[in-house]
Write an enzyme that holds these catalytic residues in place. Structure first.
Site, PDB file in Angstrom:
ATOM      1  N   GLU A  15       7.215 -90.255  75.420  1.00  7.87           N
ATOM      2  CA  GLU A  15       7.054 -90.967  76.688  1.00  7.87           C
ATOM      3  C   GLU A  15       5.922 -90.414  77.547  1.00  7.87           C
ATOM      4  O   GLU A  15       5.359 -91.095  78.377  1.00  7.87           O
ATOM      5  CB  GLU A  15       8.384 -90.905  77.463  1.00  7.87           C
ATOM      6  N   TYR A  61       8.635 -79.711  85.629  1.00  6.16           N
ATOM      7  CA  TYR A  61       8.641 -81.156  85.852  1.00  6.16           C
ATOM      8  C   TYR A  61       9.348 -81.516  87.163  1.00  6.16           C
ATOM      9  O   TYR A  61      10.492 -81.114  87.387  1.00  6.16           O
ATOM     10  CB  TYR A  61       9.355 -81.801  84.668  1.00  6.16           C
ATOM     11  N   ASP A 117      12.216 -90.467  76.403  1.00  4.85           N
ATOM     12  CA  ASP A 117      13.297 -89.796  77.141  1.00  4.85           C
ATOM     13  C   ASP A 117      14.650 -90.408  76.771  1.00  4.85           C
ATOM     14  O   ASP A 117      14.771 -91.600  76.531  1.00  4.85           O
ATOM     15  CB  ASP A 117      13.088 -89.930  78.657  1.00  4.85           C
TER      16      ASP A 117
END
Length: 748
Positions: A8, A308, A107
């Site tokens: 992704e 992240y 994901d």
DNA sequence: GCAAGGTC
């Protein structure tokens, strides 16, 4: 023939490649797409990194015109799937031909499943497809996941697809309906959406609560003993009479008796690890907007400084090594604090209630030197690093000592407070606790008191939402996601619905919000999202079909549209009525009707909205205008406050030509032709001094933008220009207005 | 010129 792995985003692609590879990983471009290649067990693997969704839904050409007539056809139409990235279709075809197997490794969530299916669809692939499911990006998890490949869950993907179709359908139809009905088209359109509209409603209803709030007076009786303020146990007191009686009974000064001294320990718990919501709330508390905080976090993440930033997780997974992060930070500008932390804490991290496995909470990944980042970038990194430290520090232990003193049968209380152990509070930049001094009395002491008095207070309306508290509220109501909430709030600003922080609802937002609540309850409330969530679960579990859910939603929307179209005239009327009333800033000094602020082209004015229409004044083009109750001491009209960023608020008479304004902006005679030298603003709003006889006289003088200029009646002896006082904050200089005058060059 | 959801 090898295997193609679909990831992704770039960092996941890299983790997959480096974790599975038995040797080198090489980078390549296929068309404009990035791919990584490696080998494992003699097989050739190619990893393609996407950037989120690759398909965007839109309505076909024939619906490009916004009108009411085609709305019901619009919602019956099938949206077109546009490929967002140019050339991606070509790259996918090519990679499809090169590989016998496709492994979807997007994901592990609903949208991730859809991104995988979008890719497969674009390739035209259904066979030889498998799904890697992993919830952490460690070598162990990845190897496990690729060793136990599953099947693509088409139902799960379909549930996300239904979400997309329904969001577009409702959003487009209602946005068009309200925009066309109120004739706000083009750049002025007003938007409606499943997430933004309930969010706006939350703000509108809070605004209404605040407006309808009637403050109630109440009274407090307090006294000072040994420098600390004791409060009467019977506070708050309802009436002034009662309070006066108590004060009389107490007396002005004298002695009190210490009756009680009680010690109580309490804990201030350390904060939980940073989810996106927690992060944005605290970034907002240190003065950074949620939009900017997210953009900075994204950049820091791209540069490998923090992990992240889009995560709901508030529990560090085992794979995040607390010790090694601490070790790394000990070589950073936080060295001293880390030293203190390691010798005062067991370094066992706190845990929040929400535990997901896709991403860890936000933490610092690289130690920094002080000079590496500047401004808000530093503040955000520092916040993330210190939050991490706070989550592995100890709780704070607080000792409260409550004193009760008595005089003439009246009891008064005071609580002293001291931190026995400051714990995490030593590291975190947001202050949650303040010590309160201990007067050190023993029971039976008889200290003097003074300053006994009654304080009159008002009850307060509920507070306005800040960006941070709104993000929290949205999370609680399940509105939006970790990645979109800040964007939704920004959208409300961009559409002109709201302003400021704390957030105020602007007239347009009020008109729109009221209209939604009145006419389109379904989309004005968070329940629509809740219902959609349920239905998506049903699609995912196979108990409902995507088409059924979409068709259902279509029916409800059609019924709503029928109703709205019938009431269109009334909706339009009410919308503009609300907008007009919201714009009211005061009463006309001539006829008493409502005064409103309005705009035309570049100018802005305040005018009477009554039938006589006999009041009209231009307003300064820049700054936020607030109408005050104060009367102008010169002409008797009222004063307005002009608030500009970076400048002190300016009080002006509403009549721009009133001497109250001009006396401060007229500096004296122009030496060239005898006109007046006055303050002006250029097209880009910078201030300068010019002659009132412009364009015949072209005398202009530039002035420092940050200075406040105060006229004097003096004249410069060197060049004849007026002398003025230049105020820079607390400092001020009296000098010639002409920056080129020799009398000025001698200074400095 | 519409939505919300990914990610840059």
């Amino acid at each position: 023939m090898g295997s193609l792995i679909i990831a992704e985003k770039a960092n996941v692609a890299l983790r997959i490649a480096t974790s599975l590879s038995e040797g080198k990983v090489s980078r390549e471009k296929v068309g404009s797409s990035n791919v990584l290649r490696f080998q494992r067990d003699g097989r050739e693997y190619t990893v393609l990194s996407l950037r989120g969704h690759i398909i965007e839904l839109d309505y076909p050409e024939e619906f490009s015109q916004w009108k009411i007539d085609n709305l019901k056809d619009l919602i019956r139409a099938t949206p077109v799937e546009n490929v967002k990235v140019k050339g991606l279709a070509y790259a996918l075809k090519k990679l499809d031909q090169e590989n016998s197997e496709i492994i979807v490794a997007t994901d592990f969530d609903r949208e991730g499943e859809l991104i995988g299916v979008e890719t497969l669809r674009l390739m035209g692939r259904r066979d030889g497809v498998r799904r890697a499911r992993f919830s952490a990006l460690t070598k162990y998890d990845l190897v496990q996941s690729f060793g136990n490949l599953a099947e693509v869950d088409y139902n799960l993907a379909a549930s996300a697809e239904a979400r997309g179709i329904i969001d577009l359908m409702w959003g487009a139809a209602l946005t068009r309906f309200f925009s066309v009905t109120t004739k706000r088209l083009g750049r002025e359109f007003i938007s409606v959406g499943r997430v933004q509209s309930p969010t706006l409603t939350i703000l509108v209803e809070r605004e209404n609560e605040i407006r309808s709030f009637v403050p109630e007076k109440y009274y407090e009786l307090n006294m000072v003993v040994n420098g600390v303020r004791f409060a009467y146990e019977g506070n708050p007191i309802k009436s002034r009479e009662e309070a006066e009686k108590l004060l009389e009974r107490l007396g002005k000064d004298g002695k009190v008796v210490v009756l009680e001294r009680t010690e109580k320990e309490r804990t201030i718990y350390r904060p939980i690890p940073f989810s996106t919501t927690e992060f944005l709330r605290d970034a907002n508390r240190i003065g950074i907007s949620v939009e900017r905080a997210m953009a900075i976090a994204e950049t820091l993440y791209q540069h490998g400084k923090i992990s992240y930033p889009r995560t709901d997780n508030t529990v560090y997974p085992r794979t995040v090594s607390i010790k090694s992060i601490i070790g790394a930070l000990s070589g950073s500008y936080l060295m001293k604090e880390i030293e203190h932390l390691t010798s005062n804490s067991r370094l066992i991290p706190s845990r929040g209630k929400v535990e997901t496995t896709d991403h860890p909470p936000i933490y610092p990944t690289t130690p920094l030197k002080k000079s590496e980042l500047k401004g808000d970038y530093f503040k955000i990194y520092d916040l993330v690093a210190r939050r991490f430290m706070a989550t592995v520090a100890e709780n704070a232990d607080i000792l409260d000592t409550e004193y009760v003193v008595e005089k003439n049968g009246l009891r008064f209380k005071y609580t002293a407070s001291k931190a026995l152990r400051r714990g995490w509070m030593d590291y975190y930049p947001i202050v949650y606790y303040q010590e309160k001094i201990d007067p050190g009395f023993k029971v039976g002491d008889q200290p003097n008191f003074s300053d006994s008095k009654i304080d009159e207070k008002n009850t307060n309306p509920p507070p306005r939402f800040s960006q941070g508290s709104l993000i929290e509220k949205m999370e609680k109501e399940l509105l939006g996601t970790k990645s979109t909430r800040h964007e939704i709030i920004q959208k409300l600003y961009d559409r002109g619905f709201i302003e400021g922080n704390p957030i105020r609802v602007k007239p347009l937002g009020m008109a729109m919000g009221e209209s939604l609540i009145l006419n389109s309850e379904a989309v004005a409330r968070p329940e629509m999202t809740a219902k959609l969530e349920q239905e998506m679960d049903q699609i995912a579990s196979g108990s409902k079909k995507k088409q059924e859910v979409v068709e259902d939603s279509r029916m409800i929307l059609t019924t709503l549209l029928d109703d709205l179209i019938n009431k269109a005239d009334k909706i339009n009327e009410k919308f503009y009525e609300t907008l007009r009333l919201e714009k009211v800033v005061g009463k006309c000094p001539k006829c008493g009707a409502d005064l409103i602020i309005d705009y035309r082209n570049d100018s802005r004015f305040i005018k009477c909205s009554g039938p006589s229409n006999d009041f009209f004044q231009y307003l300064p083009r820049t700054g936020k205008i607030e109408v005050t109750d104060e009367k102008c001491p010169v002409c008797g009209l009222f004063l307005i406050k002009v608030i500009r960023k970076g400048e002190r608020p300016e009080m002006r008479c509403v009549d721009s030509k009133c001497a109250y304004n001009t006396s401060r902006e007229t500096f004296g005679e122009c030496p060239s032709d005898g006109g007046n030298l006055v303050l002006r603003r250029s097209r880009n709003f910078t201030r300068f001094i010019g002659c009132s006889n412009y364009p015949n006289c072209k005398v202009t003088l530039s002035i420092p933008q940050k200075a406040d200029l105060i006229p004097t009646s003096k004249k410069c002896e060197v060049d004849g220009f007026p002398i003025a006082i230049f105020k820079f904050g607390k400092e001020q200089v009296e000098q010639c207005l002409n920056p080129k005058c020799k009398s000025r060059s001698s200074k400095r």
